[in-house]
Structures are given as C-alpha cells and as structure tokens.
Design a protein around this motif. Structure first.
Motif, PDB file in Angstrom:
ATOM      1  N   ALA A  55       0.812  -1.210   0.000  1.00 60.40           N
ATOM      2  CA  ALA A  55       0.000   0.000   0.000  1.00 60.40           C
ATOM      3  C   ALA A  55       0.848   1.263   0.000  1.00 60.40           C
ATOM      4  CB  ALA A  55      -0.927  -0.003   1.209  1.00 60.40           C
ATOM      5  N   GLY A  56       2.131   1.102  -0.174  1.00 58.39           N
ATOM      6  CA  GLY A  56       2.994   2.266  -0.172  1.00 58.39           C
ATOM      7  C   GLY A  56       3.514   2.568   1.216  1.00 58.39           C
ATOM      8  N   ALA A  57       3.743   3.834   1.470  1.00 56.75           N
ATOM      9  CA  ALA A  57       4.308   4.256   2.748  1.00 56.75           C
ATOM     10  C   ALA A  57       3.341   3.970   3.902  1.00 56.75           C
ATOM     11  CB  ALA A  57       4.628   5.748   2.708  1.00 56.75           C
ATOM     12  N   ALA A  58       3.887   3.877   5.079  1.00 61.45           N
ATOM     13  CA  ALA A  58       3.080   3.631   6.279  1.00 61.45           C
ATOM     14  C   ALA A  58       2.075   4.755   6.476  1.00 61.45           C
ATOM     15  CB  ALA A  58       3.986   3.513   7.492  1.00 61.45           C
ATOM     16  N   ARG A  59       0.904   4.391   6.937  1.00 63.88           N
ATOM     17  CA  ARG A  59      -0.166   5.357   7.148  1.00 63.88           C
ATOM     18  C   ARG A  59      -0.443   5.501   8.648  1.00 63.88           C
ATOM     19  NH1 ARG A  59       0.315   5.619   2.195  1.00 63.88           N
ATOM     20  NH2 ARG A  59      -1.143   5.038   0.590  1.00 63.88           N
ATOM     21  N   ASP A  60      -0.964   6.658   9.005  1.00 61.06           N
ATOM     22  CA  ASP A  60      -1.390   6.882  10.385  1.00 61.06           C
ATOM     23  C   ASP A  60      -2.819   6.353  10.507  1.00 61.06           C
ATOM     24  OD1 ASP A  60      -1.853   7.716  12.941  1.00 61.06           O
ATOM     25  OD2 ASP A  60      -2.114   9.830  12.410  1.00 61.06           O
ATOM     26  N   LEU A  61      -2.989   5.318  11.272  1.00 60.91           N
ATOM     27  CA  LEU A  61      -4.297   4.679  11.403  1.00 60.91           C
ATOM     28  C   LEU A  61      -5.035   5.088  12.665  1.00 60.91           C
ATOM     29  CD1 LEU A  61      -3.310   1.093  10.227  1.00 60.91           C
ATOM     30  CD2 LEU A  61      -4.382   2.897   8.891  1.00 60.91           C
ATOM     31  N   SER A  62      -4.595   6.125  13.319  1.00 57.86           N
ATOM     32  CA  SER A  62      -5.226   6.512  14.580  1.00 57.86           C
ATOM     33  C   SER A  62      -6.692   6.890  14.384  1.00 57.86           C
ATOM     34  CB  SER A  62      -4.463   7.652  15.236  1.00 57.86           C
ATOM     35  OG  SER A  62      -4.399   8.766  14.368  1.00 57.86           O
ATOM     36  N   ALA A  63      -7.039   7.548  13.269  1.00 59.54           N
ATOM     37  CA  ALA A  63      -8.433   7.917  13.030  1.00 59.54           C
ATOM     38  C   ALA A  63      -9.296   6.668  12.849  1.00 59.54           C
ATOM     39  CB  ALA A  63      -8.539   8.820  11.808  1.00 59.54           C
ATOM     40  N   ALA A  64      -8.760   5.652  12.173  1.00 57.29           N
ATOM     41  CA  ALA A  64      -9.501   4.414  11.963  1.00 57.29           C
ATOM     42  C   ALA A  64      -9.741   3.715  13.295  1.00 57.29           C
ATOM     43  CB  ALA A  64      -8.749   3.505  11.003  1.00 57.29           C
ATOM     44  N   GLU A  66      -9.896   5.123  16.214  1.00 56.56           N
ATOM     45  CA  GLU A  66     -10.875   5.914  16.965  1.00 56.56           C
ATOM     46  C   GLU A  66     -12.291   5.569  16.504  1.00 56.56           C
ATOM     47  OE1 GLU A  66      -9.917  10.061  16.689  1.00 56.56           O
ATOM     48  OE2 GLU A  66      -7.913   9.751  17.522  1.00 56.56           O
ATOM     49  N   LEU A  67     -12.477   5.377  15.197  1.00 57.79           N
ATOM     50  CA  LEU A  67     -13.776   5.011  14.666  1.00 57.79           C
ATOM     51  C   LEU A  67     -14.195   3.633  15.188  1.00 57.79           C
ATOM     52  CD1 LEU A  67     -16.185   5.422  12.752  1.00 57.79           C
ATOM     53  CD2 LEU A  67     -14.781   4.413  10.937  1.00 57.79           C
ATOM     54  N   VAL A  68     -13.280   2.687  15.169  1.00 60.46           N
ATOM     55  CA  VAL A  68     -13.576   1.342  15.668  1.00 60.46           C
ATOM     56  C   VAL A  68     -13.957   1.400  17.148  1.00 60.46           C
ATOM     57  CG1 VAL A  68     -12.537  -0.913  16.196  1.00 60.46           C
ATOM     58  CG2 VAL A  68     -12.161   0.154  13.963  1.00 60.46           C
ATOM     59  N   GLU A  69     -13.202   2.152  17.904  1.00 60.08           N
ATOM     60  CA  GLU A  69     -13.495   2.275  19.334  1.00 60.08           C
ATOM     61  C   GLU A  69     -14.881   2.873  19.551  1.00 60.08           C
ATOM     62  OE1 GLU A  69     -11.778   5.018  22.816  1.00 60.08           O
ATOM     63  OE2 GLU A  69     -10.291   3.672  21.943  1.00 60.08           O
ATOM     64  N   GLY A  70     -15.232   3.898  18.775  1.00 58.10           N
ATOM     65  CA  GLY A  70     -16.556   4.511  18.891  1.00 58.10           C
ATOM     66  C   GLY A  70     -17.662   3.527  18.553  1.00 58.10           C
ATOM     67  N   LEU A  71     -17.454   2.704  17.525  1.00 56.88           N
ATOM     68  CA  LEU A  71     -18.448   1.691  17.155  1.00 56.88           C
ATOM     69  C   LEU A  71     -18.601   0.649  18.247  1.00 56.88           C
ATOM     70  CD1 LEU A  71     -17.535   1.218  13.397  1.00 56.88           C
ATOM     71  CD2 LEU A  71     -19.549   2.380  14.315  1.00 56.88           C
ATOM     72  N   GLU A  72     -17.496   0.268  18.871  1.00 57.19           N
ATOM     73  CA  GLU A  72     -17.558  -0.706  19.956  1.00 57.19           C
ATOM     74  C   GLU A  72     -18.319  -0.139  21.152  1.00 57.19           C
ATOM     75  OE1 GLU A  72     -13.465  -1.672  20.623  1.00 57.19           O
ATOM     76  OE2 GLU A  72     -13.518  -3.333  19.184  1.00 57.19           O
ATOM     77  N   ILE A  73     -18.090   1.110  21.446  1.00 50.17           N
ATOM     78  CA  ILE A  73     -18.789   1.757  22.567  1.00 50.17           C
ATOM     79  C   ILE A  73     -20.285   1.811  22.272  1.00 50.17           C
ATOM     80  CG2 ILE A  73     -19.131   3.954  23.765  1.00 50.17           C
ATOM     81  CD1 ILE A  73     -16.065   4.365  23.511  1.00 50.17           C
ATOM     82  N   ASP A  74     -20.639   2.191  21.025  1.00 47.98           N
ATOM     83  CA  ASP A  74     -22.052   2.253  20.648  1.00 47.98           C
ATOM     84  C   ASP A  74     -22.705   0.875  20.759  1.00 47.98           C
ATOM     85  OD1 ASP A  74     -21.703   4.934  20.143  1.00 47.98           O
ATOM     86  OD2 ASP A  74     -21.619   4.705  17.951  1.00 47.98           O
ATOM     87  N   ALA A  75     -22.026  -0.165  20.304  1.00 41.04           N
ATOM     88  CA  ALA A  75     -22.566  -1.527  20.365  1.00 41.04           C
ATOM     89  C   ALA A  75     -22.739  -1.965  21.810  1.00 41.04           C
ATOM     90  CB  ALA A  75     -21.649  -2.486  19.617  1.00 41.04           C
ATOM     91  N   TYR A  76     -21.792  -1.637  22.669  1.00 44.79           N
ATOM     92  CA  TYR A  76     -21.891  -1.992  24.092  1.00 44.79           C
ATOM     93  C   TYR A  76     -23.092  -1.296  24.725  1.00 44.79           C
ATOM     94  CZ  TYR A  76     -20.940  -2.157  29.065  1.00 44.79           C
ATOM     95  OH  TYR A  76     -21.051  -2.331  30.416  1.00 44.79           O
ATOM     96  N   GLN A  77     -23.247  -0.007  24.443  1.00 45.62           N
ATOM     97  CA  GLN A  77     -24.373   0.741  25.007  1.00 45.62           C
ATOM     98  C   GLN A  77     -25.707   0.185  24.522  1.00 45.62           C
ATOM     99  OE1 GLN A  77     -23.321   4.743  23.920  1.00 45.62           O
ATOM    100  NE2 GLN A  77     -22.109   5.063  25.780  1.00 45.62           N
TER     101      GLN A  77
END
Length: 84
Positions: A55-64, A66-77
């Motif tokens: 995929a080329g150079a390394a990417r910053d996946l912190s936003a991804a 954060e999205l996963v964490e938000g989805l997990e929190i929503d599913a838990y709630q």
C-alpha cells in the motif's frame, strides 16, 4: 497389512508432527509419504499462499482506530440498553 518398523527418532518426530498438523492418523501419513516416495501417486500440490499487496508508505491509522473504538462503545451501550 501390519508390520514392525524401526524409525529413526528424527523421522518419527517429523511424521508425527505432520500427522498432527494435518489432523490425520499416523498410519495414513506414513502410507501417503511412502506412496509419494515410491512414485505411486503424483506430488501434492504446493500450499496456496495469499497474494501480498503493498500500500505504499506507512499510514497513520489513529483515526480508523478511533472510529472502531466509537463503534464498539455504541454496540456496548445498545446491548446494555436491551438488557434493561
């Protein structure tokens, strides 16, 4: 047919590891190896390997993450709300 065979320790260990890895009996593994070694059957197809894409150079996946964490929190709630 039954017979007694004295295996070298290293050969026995290799056959035993292979049979466990393939989830097969020791007897079937030995028979298959002997048949291939004597040329009675064709060689097994090489193991399939997944294609690798770069995929080329390394990417910053912190936003991804954060999205996963938000989805997990929503599913838990949502699950917690259903339990009420």
């Amino acid at each position: 047919m039954r017979t007694t065979v004295d295996y070298r320790d290293s050969l026995f260990a290799t056959l035993q590891e292979r049979s466990e890895r393939e989830g097969r009996s020791f007897k079937d593994t030995v028979n298959d190896c002997l048949e291939r070694g004597l040329g009675m059957v064709g060689e097994a197809a090489p193991a399939w390997s997944a294609p690798v894409y770069h995929a080329g150079a390394a990417r910053d996946l912190s936003a991804a993450w954060e999205l996963v964490e938000g989805l997990e929190i929503d599913a838990y709630q949502a699950k917690r709300d259903l339990a009420k």
